[in-house]
Design an enzyme around this catalytic site. Structure first.
Site, PDB file in Angstrom:
ATOM      1  CB  CYS A 187      -0.986  -0.109   1.225  1.00  0.00           C
ATOM      2  SG  CYS A 187      -2.133  -1.499   1.222  1.00  0.00           S
ATOM      3  CB  THR A 188       4.011   2.192   1.880  1.00  0.00           C
ATOM      4  OG1 THR A 188       3.266   1.880   3.055  1.00  0.00           O
ATOM      5  CG2 THR A 188       5.020   3.246   1.889  1.00  0.00           C
TER       6      THR A 188
END
Length: 158
Positions: free
Chosen positions: A45-46
């Site tokens: 997600c980062t």
């Protein structure tokens, strides 16, 4: 009500970072990219958030607004946004209303246990409020470029 490509988005309203409300009509006249992701501050997600961040100016130039959506709360989103210096807002869908509407809540197996999770998915909404394209169960590498290409094609067709 489920969403369908080439149909208007059903009614919804959600809170996002920056103190804004996002709804099915709040951004009419603009192309909107809604990307759903499992959790703030996790590796995939980062990476995805940073790729949208790094291409953000290109999205704006192509006439699109980007929103990240997850089940995390506003505090988590504010911290994630600040940490990665994200130029776009994050929608806190803590009650999973948008997640269910867009059909991204899936049963996953994590550490041998069945859990409900968010399937990484992106939705492209036209300036007319109609869902133009969807990517479901996607992999992060190359995805942001693919979405940007679709936004540019949409702009060209307009």
């Amino acid at each position: 009500m489920a969403i369908v490509v080439n149909k208007p988005l059903p009614e919804f309203e959600a809170n996002a970072t920056g103190g804004i409300k996002v709804s099915n009509t709040s951004h009419l006249g603009q192309v909107v990219v809604l990307y759903f992701y499992p959790k703030d501050n996790t590796p995939g997600c980062t990476t995805e958030a940073m790729q949208f961040r790094d291409k953000y100016k290109d999205f704006v130039k192509a006439g699109a607004t980007v929103f990240g959506v997850s089940r995390d709360n506003m505090k988590s989103h504010e911290d994630f946004k600040a940490k990665l210096e994200l130029p776009f807002e994050l929608i806190a869908d803590t009650e999973e209303k948008m997640c269910h509407m867009f059909g991204v809540v899936k049963n996953k197996i994590m550490y041998g246990k069945k859990v409900k999770g968010i399937e990484r998915s992106t939705f492209l909404v036209g300036a007319d409020g109609i869902l133009k394209q969807e990517w479901r169960g996607l992999k992060v590498p190359g995805h942001v470029d693919e979405v940007l290409k679709a936004v540019k094609l949409l702009k060209k067709a307009a």
